[in-house]
Design a protein around this motif. Sequence first.
Motif, short mmCIF file in Angstrom:
data_model
loop_
_atom_site.label_atom_id
_atom_site.label_comp_id
_atom_site.label_asym_id
_atom_site.label_seq_id
_atom_site.Cartn_x
_atom_site.Cartn_y
_atom_site.Cartn_z
N ALA A 9 0.84 -1.20 0.00
CA ALA A 9 0.00 0.00 0.00
C ALA A 9 0.87 1.25 0.00
O ALA A 9 0.60 2.21 -0.73
CB ALA A 9 -0.92 -0.01 1.21
N GLN A 10 1.92 1.23 0.81
CA GLN A 10 2.83 2.38 0.86
C GLN A 10 3.54 2.58 -0.47
O GLN A 10 3.72 3.70 -0.93
CB GLN A 10 3.85 2.18 1.99
N ILE A 11 3.94 1.49 -1.11
CA ILE A 11 4.61 1.57 -2.41
C ILE A 11 3.67 2.19 -3.44
O ILE A 11 4.06 3.06 -4.21
CB ILE A 11 5.11 0.20 -2.86
N LEU A 12 2.41 1.74 -3.44
CA LEU A 12 1.42 2.28 -4.37
C LEU A 12 1.28 3.79 -4.19
O LEU A 12 1.36 4.55 -5.15
CB LEU A 12 0.06 1.61 -4.16
N LEU A 13 1.10 4.21 -2.95
CA LEU A 13 0.89 5.63 -2.69
C LEU A 13 2.13 6.45 -3.01
O LEU A 13 2.05 7.50 -3.62
CB LEU A 13 0.46 5.84 -1.24
N SER A 14 3.31 5.95 -2.62
CA SER A 14 4.52 6.73 -2.88
C SER A 14 4.82 6.82 -4.36
O SER A 14 5.31 7.83 -4.84
CB SER A 14 5.71 6.15 -2.12
N PHE A 15 4.48 5.79 -5.14
CA PHE A 15 4.67 5.85 -6.58
C PHE A 15 3.78 6.93 -7.19
O PHE A 15 4.22 7.73 -7.99
CB PHE A 15 4.36 4.50 -7.23
N ARG A 16 2.52 6.94 -6.77
CA ARG A 16 1.58 7.92 -7.30
C ARG A 16 2.00 9.34 -6.94
O ARG A 16 1.98 10.24 -7.75
CB ARG A 16 0.18 7.67 -6.77
N VAL A 17 2.39 9.54 -5.68
CA VAL A 17 2.77 10.87 -5.21
C VAL A 17 4.06 11.32 -5.88
O VAL A 17 4.22 12.48 -6.24
CB VAL A 17 2.90 10.89 -3.67
N SER A 18 5.00 10.41 -6.09
CA SER A 18 6.29 10.78 -6.66
C SER A 18 6.16 11.35 -8.08
O SER A 18 7.00 12.11 -8.51
CB SER A 18 7.24 9.58 -6.68
N ARG A 19 5.10 11.00 -8.76
CA ARG A 19 4.91 11.55 -10.10
C ARG A 19 4.67 13.05 -10.07
O ARG A 19 4.86 13.73 -11.06
CB ARG A 19 3.72 10.87 -10.79
N PHE A 20 4.26 13.58 -8.93
CA PHE A 20 3.94 14.99 -8.82
C PHE A 20 5.05 15.79 -8.16
O PHE A 20 4.89 16.96 -7.88
CB PHE A 20 2.63 15.17 -8.05
N MET A 41 -5.26 15.82 -10.74
CA MET A 41 -4.19 15.29 -9.90
C MET A 41 -4.71 15.03 -8.49
O MET A 41 -4.47 13.97 -7.91
CB MET A 41 -3.03 16.27 -9.84
N LEU A 42 -5.46 15.96 -7.93
CA LEU A 42 -6.01 15.79 -6.59
C LEU A 42 -7.05 14.68 -6.55
O LEU A 42 -7.12 13.92 -5.57
CB LEU A 42 -6.61 17.11 -6.10
N ALA A 43 -7.84 14.55 -7.61
CA ALA A 43 -8.83 13.48 -7.68
C ALA A 43 -8.14 12.11 -7.72
O ALA A 43 -8.60 11.16 -7.09
CB ALA A 43 -9.72 13.66 -8.91
N GLU A 44 -7.04 12.03 -8.43
CA GLU A 44 -6.28 10.78 -8.49
C GLU A 44 -5.71 10.43 -7.11
O GLU A 44 -5.77 9.28 -6.67
CB GLU A 44 -5.15 10.93 -9.50
N LEU A 45 -5.19 11.42 -6.41
CA LEU A 45 -4.70 11.19 -5.06
C LEU A 45 -5.83 10.79 -4.11
O LEU A 45 -5.65 9.96 -3.23
CB LEU A 45 -3.98 12.44 -4.53
N ARG A 46 -7.01 11.39 -4.31
CA ARG A 46 -8.18 11.02 -3.50
C ARG A 46 -8.52 9.54 -3.69
O ARG A 46 -8.73 8.82 -2.72
CB ARG A 46 -9.37 11.90 -3.86
N GLU A 47 -8.53 9.10 -4.94
CA GLU A 47 -8.84 7.69 -5.22
C GLU A 47 -7.78 6.76 -4.62
O GLU A 47 -8.10 5.70 -4.10
CB GLU A 47 -8.98 7.47 -6.73
N ASP A 48 -6.52 7.17 -4.69
CA ASP A 48 -5.45 6.37 -4.09
C ASP A 48 -5.63 6.26 -2.58
O ASP A 48 -5.40 5.21 -1.99
CB ASP A 48 -4.09 6.97 -4.41
N ASN A 49 -6.05 7.35 -1.96
CA ASN A 49 -6.27 7.32 -0.52
C ASN A 49 -7.47 6.46 -0.15
O ASN A 49 -7.48 5.82 0.90
CB ASN A 49 -6.41 8.74 0.04
N LYS A 50 -8.48 6.41 -1.01
CA LYS A 50 -9.61 5.49 -0.79
C LYS A 50 -9.11 4.05 -0.78
O LYS A 50 -9.50 3.26 0.08
CB LYS A 50 -10.66 5.64 -1.90
N LEU A 86 -8.26 12.05 2.95
CA LEU A 86 -9.33 11.75 2.00
C LEU A 86 -10.42 12.81 2.04
O LEU A 86 -10.88 13.29 1.01
CB LEU A 86 -9.90 10.37 2.31
N TRP A 87 -10.81 13.22 3.25
CA TRP A 87 -11.82 14.26 3.39
C TRP A 87 -11.33 15.57 2.76
O TRP A 87 -12.06 16.23 2.02
CB TRP A 87 -12.15 14.48 4.87
N PHE A 88 -10.08 15.93 3.06
CA PHE A 88 -9.52 17.16 2.51
C PHE A 88 -9.50 17.11 0.98
O PHE A 88 -9.89 18.07 0.31
CB PHE A 88 -8.10 17.39 3.06
N LEU A 89 -9.06 15.98 0.42
CA LEU A 89 -9.00 15.86 -1.03
C LEU A 89 -10.39 15.87 -1.65
O LEU A 89 -10.61 16.44 -2.71
CB LEU A 89 -8.24 14.59 -1.43
#
Length: 96
Positions: A9-20, A41-50, A86-89
Amino acid sequence: MIYNLLENAQILLSFRVSRFHAPNAFEAAAPPSDVGEKIDMLAELREDNKTLVAIHRSAHETTSSHDDHATTSLIENWIDETERRLWFLFETTRRS
């Protein structure tokens, strides 16, 4: 097992965030050029946090069923932090 689940899960999130972010400390990342790209970009991060919350909840259920109170407590903190993000996003990407 739980460690691998959370690590993935951490790898998934860090990969997505690193693109930005900038590729290294000496180069500046190119910011999104328009509001639409920023919202996407924020919507993609929101989905990743879900996804991350779902993974954390699954891990929480497993650790709780095995009476691993220490790990369960850590995961509860991670769930709270992720749900706040998630709420913030969600609020940030909500169109009026």
